[in-house]
Design a protein around this motif. Structure first.
Motif, PDB file in Angstrom:
ATOM      1  N   PHE A  42       0.838  -1.207   0.000  1.00 25.58           N
ATOM      2  CA  PHE A  42       0.000   0.000   0.000  1.00 25.58           C
ATOM      3  C   PHE A  42       0.871   1.255   0.000  1.00 25.58           C
ATOM      4  CE2 PHE A  42      -2.130   3.468   2.239  1.00 25.58           C
ATOM      5  CZ  PHE A  42      -3.278   3.603   1.477  1.00 25.58           C
ATOM      6  N   MET A  43       1.937   1.254   0.803  1.00 29.08           N
ATOM      7  CA  MET A  43       2.812   2.425   0.883  1.00 29.08           C
ATOM      8  C   MET A  43       3.509   2.692  -0.454  1.00 29.08           C
ATOM      9  SD  MET A  43       2.405   3.690   3.876  1.00 29.08           S
ATOM     10  CE  MET A  43       3.783   4.836   3.950  1.00 29.08           C
ATOM     11  N   ARG A  44       3.878   1.625  -1.153  1.00 30.10           N
ATOM     12  CA  ARG A  44       4.493   1.808  -2.474  1.00 30.10           C
ATOM     13  C   ARG A  44       3.505   2.457  -3.443  1.00 30.10           C
ATOM     14  NH1 ARG A  44       7.173  -3.227  -1.033  1.00 30.10           N
ATOM     15  NH2 ARG A  44       5.425  -4.457  -1.845  1.00 30.10           N
ATOM     16  N   ARG A  45       2.261   1.990  -3.399  1.00 29.90           N
ATOM     17  CA  ARG A  45       1.236   2.582  -4.260  1.00 29.90           C
ATOM     18  C   ARG A  45       0.934   4.019  -3.831  1.00 29.90           C
ATOM     19  NH1 ARG A  45      -3.324   0.032  -3.253  1.00 29.90           N
ATOM     20  NH2 ARG A  45      -2.569  -1.661  -1.926  1.00 29.90           N
ATOM     21  N   ASP A  46       0.954   4.262  -2.536  1.00 33.89           N
ATOM     22  CA  ASP A  46       0.704   5.603  -2.020  1.00 33.89           C
ATOM     23  C   ASP A  46       1.778   6.575  -2.499  1.00 33.89           C
ATOM     24  OD1 ASP A  46      -1.039   7.171  -0.106  1.00 33.89           O
ATOM     25  OD2 ASP A  46       0.917   7.564   0.797  1.00 33.89           O
ATOM     26  N   SER A  47       3.026   6.136  -2.444  1.00 34.24           N
ATOM     27  CA  SER A  47       4.129   6.983  -2.909  1.00 34.24           C
ATOM     28  C   SER A  47       3.965   7.352  -4.377  1.00 34.24           C
ATOM     29  CB  SER A  47       5.457   6.251  -2.685  1.00 34.24           C
ATOM     30  OG  SER A  47       6.540   7.024  -3.131  1.00 34.24           O
ATOM     31  N   ALA A  48       3.527   6.393  -5.177  1.00 35.79           N
ATOM     32  CA  ALA A  48       3.309   6.665  -6.603  1.00 35.79           C
ATOM     33  C   ALA A  48       2.138   7.618  -6.809  1.00 35.79           C
ATOM     34  CB  ALA A  48       3.077   5.360  -7.349  1.00 35.79           C
ATOM     35  N   MET A  49       1.081   7.453  -6.019  1.00 36.32           N
ATOM     36  CA  MET A  49      -0.100   8.307  -6.148  1.00 36.32           C
ATOM     37  C   MET A  49       0.197   9.750  -5.754  1.00 36.32           C
ATOM     38  SD  MET A  49      -2.678   6.610  -7.367  1.00 36.32           S
ATOM     39  CE  MET A  49      -3.959   7.798  -6.994  1.00 36.32           C
ATOM     40  N   LEU A  50       1.142   9.951  -4.835  1.00 38.94           N
ATOM     41  CA  LEU A  50       1.466  11.290  -4.346  1.00 38.94           C
ATOM     42  C   LEU A  50       2.470  12.019  -5.238  1.00 38.94           C
ATOM     43  CD1 LEU A  50       1.735  10.570  -0.514  1.00 38.94           C
ATOM     44  CD2 LEU A  50      -0.071  11.862  -1.664  1.00 38.94           C
ATOM     45  N   ALA A  51       3.014  11.320  -6.209  1.00 38.84           N
ATOM     46  CA  ALA A  51       4.030  11.916  -7.089  1.00 38.84           C
ATOM     47  C   ALA A  51       3.421  13.005  -7.967  1.00 38.84           C
ATOM     48  CB  ALA A  51       4.669  10.832  -7.955  1.00 38.84           C
ATOM     49  N   GLY A  52       4.277  13.942  -8.350  1.00 34.64           N
ATOM     50  CA  GLY A  52       3.846  15.023  -9.224  1.00 34.64           C
ATOM     51  C   GLY A  52       3.998  14.652 -10.691  1.00 34.64           C
ATOM     52  N   THR A  53       3.867  15.665 -11.545  1.00 31.21           N
ATOM     53  CA  THR A  53       3.955  15.453 -12.989  1.00 31.21           C
ATOM     54  C   THR A  53       5.268  15.973 -13.571  1.00 31.21           C
ATOM     55  OG1 THR A  53       2.850  17.579 -13.378  1.00 31.21           O
ATOM     56  CG2 THR A  53       1.450  15.624 -13.220  1.00 31.21           C
TER      57      THR A  53
ATOM     58  N   GLU B 136      11.703   2.417  -7.624  1.00 36.21           N
ATOM     59  CA  GLU B 136      12.743   1.624  -6.965  1.00 36.21           C
ATOM     60  C   GLU B 136      13.256   2.326  -5.711  1.00 36.21           C
ATOM     61  OE1 GLU B 136      17.137  -0.351  -7.954  1.00 36.21           O
ATOM     62  OE2 GLU B 136      15.862   0.416  -9.579  1.00 36.21           O
ATOM     63  N   ALA B 137      13.510   3.642  -5.819  1.00 31.98           N
ATOM     64  CA  ALA B 137      13.988   4.398  -4.673  1.00 31.98           C
ATOM     65  C   ALA B 137      12.921   4.465  -3.573  1.00 31.98           C
ATOM     66  CB  ALA B 137      14.389   5.807  -5.100  1.00 31.98           C
ATOM     67  N   ALA B 138      11.665   4.643  -3.977  1.00 29.70           N
ATOM     68  CA  ALA B 138      10.570   4.701  -3.002  1.00 29.70           C
ATOM     69  C   ALA B 138      10.437   3.371  -2.267  1.00 29.70           C
ATOM     70  CB  ALA B 138       9.269   5.059  -3.703  1.00 29.70           C
ATOM     71  N   SER B 139      10.529   2.276  -3.004  1.00 26.53           N
ATOM     72  CA  SER B 139      10.419   0.955  -2.397  1.00 26.53           C
ATOM     73  C   SER B 139      11.546   0.706  -1.399  1.00 26.53           C
ATOM     74  CB  SER B 139      10.441  -0.119  -3.485  1.00 26.53           C
ATOM     75  OG  SER B 139      10.312  -1.405  -2.933  1.00 26.53           O
ATOM     76  N   ALA B 140      12.755   1.148  -1.755  1.00 30.40           N
ATOM     77  CA  ALA B 140      13.905   0.967  -0.861  1.00 30.40           C
ATOM     78  C   ALA B 140      13.734   1.785   0.425  1.00 30.40           C
ATOM     79  CB  ALA B 140      15.190   1.368  -1.580  1.00 30.40           C
ATOM     80  N   LEU B 141      13.219   3.006   0.296  1.00 24.54           N
ATOM     81  CA  LEU B 141      13.003   3.845   1.472  1.00 24.54           C
ATOM     82  C   LEU B 141      11.935   3.249   2.381  1.00 24.54           C
ATOM     83  CD1 LEU B 141      13.376   6.376   3.168  1.00 24.54           C
ATOM     84  CD2 LEU B 141      11.878   7.604   1.574  1.00 24.54           C
ATOM     85  N   ILE B 142      10.858   2.762   1.799  1.00 28.00           N
ATOM     86  CA  ILE B 142       9.789   2.154   2.582  1.00 28.00           C
ATOM     87  C   ILE B 142      10.309   0.928   3.325  1.00 28.00           C
ATOM     88  CG2 ILE B 142       7.602   0.893   2.396  1.00 28.00           C
ATOM     89  CD1 ILE B 142       7.006   2.855  -0.008  1.00 28.00           C
ATOM     90  N   ALA B 143      11.092   0.100   2.643  1.00 27.84           N
ATOM     91  CA  ALA B 143      11.654  -1.093   3.279  1.00 27.84           C
ATOM     92  C   ALA B 143      12.590  -0.709   4.421  1.00 27.84           C
ATOM     93  CB  ALA B 143      12.404  -1.937   2.239  1.00 27.84           C
ATOM     94  N   ARG B 144      13.401   0.314   4.195  1.00 27.83           N
ATOM     95  CA  ARG B 144      14.324   0.764   5.230  1.00 27.83           C
ATOM     96  C   ARG B 144      13.564   1.301   6.445  1.00 27.83           C
ATOM     97  NH1 ARG B 144      18.174   6.052   4.688  1.00 27.83           N
ATOM     98  NH2 ARG B 144      19.277   5.851   6.688  1.00 27.83           N
TER      99      ARG B 144
END
Length: 287
Positions: free
Chosen positions: A170-181, A188-196
């Protein structure tokens, strides 16, 4: 030539039986800047390069884990024995822990609400406010989140919040949804940060307690119009959670506020926008 890294030091601040994990960058003799991150997010969500670059600009930068995030004190999920106002007091407690009389506060999203409450209730402890992707406290009538983001958020009700992998997804999808244009989303970077962030926290699911605070804010009588400190609102024009009108509202409501637009920016501090954001904050905190 390799960039010069600013000195970094970790410290635990204790306050009323609560332990707050903190980290400082730069020279303690420089003007202090306290970073306050948003809902469910530890201090890791302040990019390290952001902290280092701000320290290079001659600021003493402190980031910390709010309660129920990272290595700070956490509570059983669904049972936070603290209020939103306690989070504002925690920010002041961090300043006390470093022997700082007054600091420039920088709040991101929910952290912006914490910063505003801290400034309204403890004005002598705050020099300026920088509010990133946030909204003025006590001000209604502003646009709601984008329809697609509302639909995404509603799906959170069906998540098994005891399942860490389901939360991570869910957090990975949330990070993508919050991204700008403006820039491509770096999944990949978002997933690594969430895992960390999840690996670091003894009880990551406790961070969901923040949502209970947002629905019962005892500081609801506070209002941004009574903000006596200079305010800089930094806001992405493509923010899907708090549309740009929230950032613009600061300039209408707060007596001494201005807006810095990140064209195409989302609800995030994108790696490619760090230099621009750092310059804006450095200029705002010169006094």
């Amino acid at each position: 030539m390799e960039a010069v890294r600013s000195p970094v030091a970790d410290k635990v601040v204790e306050f009323r039986g609560v332990q707050l994990q903190t980290q400082a960058f730069g020279n303690p003799a420089s003007p202090p800047v306290l970073l306050i991150m948003g809902v469910m997010s530890s201090m890791l969500w302040w990019p390290e390069r952001f902290c280092e670059e701000l320290a290079v600009q001659g600021r003493y930068v402190i980031r910390y884990d709010q309660r129920d995030t990272g290595l700070s004190t956490y509570y059983p999920p669904g049972e936070p024995s603290y209020s939103f106002s306690d989070l504002a007091d925690d920010a002041i407690a961090v300043l006390d822990g470093y022997g700082i009389e007054a600091a420039h506060l920088v709040g991101m999203s929910m952290g912006g609400f914490v910063a505003q409450e801290a400034a309204l209730r403890h004005p002598r402890r705050v020099r300026t406010l920088t509010l990133i992707s946030s909204s003025p406290v006590g001000v209604g009538g502003l646009p709601s989140s984008a329809a697609a983001y509302k639909e995404h958020s509603a799906a959170a009700e069906n998540i098994d919040w005891s399942d860490l992998e389901a939360i991570a997804d869910f957090m990975r999808r949330d990070s993508a949804m919050l991204a700008g244009t403006k820039h491509p989303h770096d999944a990949e970077a978002a997933s690594a940060l969430i895992a960390r962030d999840m690996d670091r926290a003894p009880s990551y699911v406790s961070a969901t307690n923040h949502f209970m605070l947002l629905s019962g804010n005892e500081g609801a009588t506070l209002h941004a119009s009574r903000m006596g400190k200079p305010v800089l609102a930094i806001h992405g024009t493509s923010d899907p959670l708090f549309p740009i009108e929230h950032g613009e509202a600061f300039t209408r409501v707060a007596p001494n506020a201005r807006l810095h637009r990140i064209i195409g920016g989302g609800h995030e501090i994108h790696e490619r926008d760090i230099d621009e954001v750092v310059r804006a904050i450095a200029g705002h905190t010169m006094s």
